[in-house]
Design a protein around this motif. Sequence first.
Motif, PDB file in Angstrom:
ATOM      1  N   THR A  84      -7.886  14.606  19.892  1.00  0.00           N
ATOM      2  CA  THR A  84      -8.348  15.798  19.422  1.00  0.00           C
ATOM      3  C   THR A  84      -9.758  16.390  19.889  1.00  0.00           C
ATOM      4  O   THR A  84     -10.093  17.442  20.265  1.00  0.00           O
ATOM      5  N   ASP A  85     -10.579  15.233  19.859  1.00  0.00           N
ATOM      6  CA  ASP A  85     -12.183  15.480  20.249  1.00  0.00           C
ATOM      7  C   ASP A  85     -12.738  14.571  21.246  1.00  0.00           C
ATOM      8  O   ASP A  85     -13.029  13.583  20.771  1.00  0.00           O
ATOM      9  N   PRO A  86     -12.362  14.723  22.384  1.00  0.00           N
ATOM     10  CA  PRO A  86     -12.671  13.829  23.658  1.00  0.00           C
ATOM     11  C   PRO A  86     -14.322  13.662  23.320  1.00  0.00           C
ATOM     12  O   PRO A  86     -14.774  12.420  23.658  1.00  0.00           O
ATOM     13  N   PRO A 103     -16.674  10.384  34.318  1.00  0.00           N
ATOM     14  CA  PRO A 103     -17.551  11.483  33.074  1.00  0.00           C
ATOM     15  C   PRO A 103     -16.684  12.268  32.322  1.00  0.00           C
ATOM     16  O   PRO A 103     -15.393  12.771  32.873  1.00  0.00           O
ATOM     17  N   LEU A 104     -16.901  12.603  31.217  1.00  0.00           N
ATOM     18  CA  LEU A 104     -16.289  13.626  30.521  1.00  0.00           C
ATOM     19  C   LEU A 104     -16.389  14.980  31.242  1.00  0.00           C
ATOM     20  O   LEU A 104     -17.425  15.693  31.556  1.00  0.00           O
ATOM     21  N   VAL A 105     -14.963  15.546  31.392  1.00  0.00           N
ATOM     22  CA  VAL A 105     -14.773  16.794  32.347  1.00  0.00           C
ATOM     23  C   VAL A 105     -13.859  17.423  31.853  1.00  0.00           C
ATOM     24  O   VAL A 105     -13.127  16.899  30.919  1.00  0.00           O
ATOM     25  N   ASP A 106     -13.870  18.832  32.111  1.00  0.00           N
ATOM     26  CA  ASP A 106     -12.603  19.566  31.773  1.00  0.00           C
ATOM     27  C   ASP A 106     -11.678  19.503  33.165  1.00  0.00           C
ATOM     28  O   ASP A 106     -12.155  19.754  34.363  1.00  0.00           O
ATOM     29  N   ASN A 107     -10.543  19.249  32.878  1.00  0.00           N
ATOM     30  CA  ASN A 107      -9.684  18.853  33.962  1.00  0.00           C
ATOM     31  C   ASN A 107      -8.956  20.405  34.458  1.00  0.00           C
ATOM     32  O   ASN A 107      -8.567  21.240  33.669  1.00  0.00           O
ATOM     33  N   ASP A 108      -8.610  20.319  35.627  1.00  0.00           N
ATOM     34  CA  ASP A 108      -8.036  21.417  36.293  1.00  0.00           C
ATOM     35  C   ASP A 108      -6.678  21.782  35.718  1.00  0.00           C
ATOM     36  O   ASP A 108      -6.034  22.980  35.440  1.00  0.00           O
ATOM     37  N   TYR A 109      -5.983  20.586  35.346  1.00  0.00           N
ATOM     38  CA  TYR A 109      -4.596  20.793  34.839  1.00  0.00           C
ATOM     39  C   TYR A 109      -4.350  20.852  33.343  1.00  0.00           C
ATOM     40  O   TYR A 109      -3.465  20.968  32.681  1.00  0.00           O
ATOM     41  N   GLY A 113     -11.457  15.231  29.189  1.00  0.00           N
ATOM     42  CA  GLY A 113     -11.337  13.748  28.861  1.00  0.00           C
ATOM     43  C   GLY A 113     -12.255  12.900  30.003  1.00  0.00           C
ATOM     44  O   GLY A 113     -13.240  13.357  30.723  1.00  0.00           O
ATOM     45  N   PHE A 114     -12.377  11.608  29.806  1.00  0.00           N
ATOM     46  CA  PHE A 114     -13.078  10.670  30.474  1.00  0.00           C
ATOM     47  C   PHE A 114     -12.495   9.403  30.357  1.00  0.00           C
ATOM     48  O   PHE A 114     -11.382   9.302  29.767  1.00  0.00           O
ATOM     49  N   GLY A 127      -8.380  11.821  26.540  1.00  0.00           N
ATOM     50  CA  GLY A 127      -8.133  13.076  26.818  1.00  0.00           C
ATOM     51  C   GLY A 127      -7.558  14.114  25.853  1.00  0.00           C
ATOM     52  O   GLY A 127      -6.850  13.529  25.130  1.00  0.00           O
ATOM     53  N   SER A 128      -7.773  15.441  25.692  1.00  0.00           N
ATOM     54  CA  SER A 128      -7.110  16.383  24.936  1.00  0.00           C
ATOM     55  C   SER A 128      -5.974  16.815  25.638  1.00  0.00           C
ATOM     56  O   SER A 128      -5.077  17.628  25.021  1.00  0.00           O
ATOM     57  N   TYR A 129      -5.638  16.479  27.062  1.00  0.00           N
ATOM     58  CA  TYR A 129      -4.531  17.081  27.578  1.00  0.00           C
ATOM     59  C   TYR A 129      -3.299  16.187  26.834  1.00  0.00           C
ATOM     60  O   TYR A 129      -3.250  14.991  26.860  1.00  0.00           O
TER      61      TYR A 129
END
Length: 133
Positions: A84-86, A103-109, A113-114, A127-129
């Motif tokens: 819930t909290d990457p 690195p910790l990133v916002d994913n396009d899909y 996550g990282f 990741g939160s996905y």
Amino acid sequence: MGTTIIPTMRYRDAAAMIDWLGRAFGFERHLVVEDGAGGIAHAQLVRGEAMIMLGSARDDAFGRLQQPPADLGGTTQSAYLVVTDPDAVHGTAKAAGAEIVMPLVDNDYGGRGFSARDPEGHLWNFGSYDPWA
């Protein structure tokens, strides 16, 4: 009947890694069985409803099938943990000395996550996905 997947792995120093996986990634001991020779015959660690199993690397029939990544020259598989909290997991992992390899990133899909390696080379993805959502 449903299916449950539980990743399994071998470590050169499984006892030390059990402690490290707790500090870095938030795993808790569910069951730890020593082998009587200073190693770990079998361990089950949990994080929420997720479980992993691990043991000490050893030269037996199963041990030759499943070896630590460093012994193989690389990683052959990795686990993805929905969290819930990457950002919090990333901070804890980094503070514990995990090698952040993506690195910790916002994913396009979707999701954030990282990816990180533990001290013995296993690759972990957080990741939160949530593909089930």
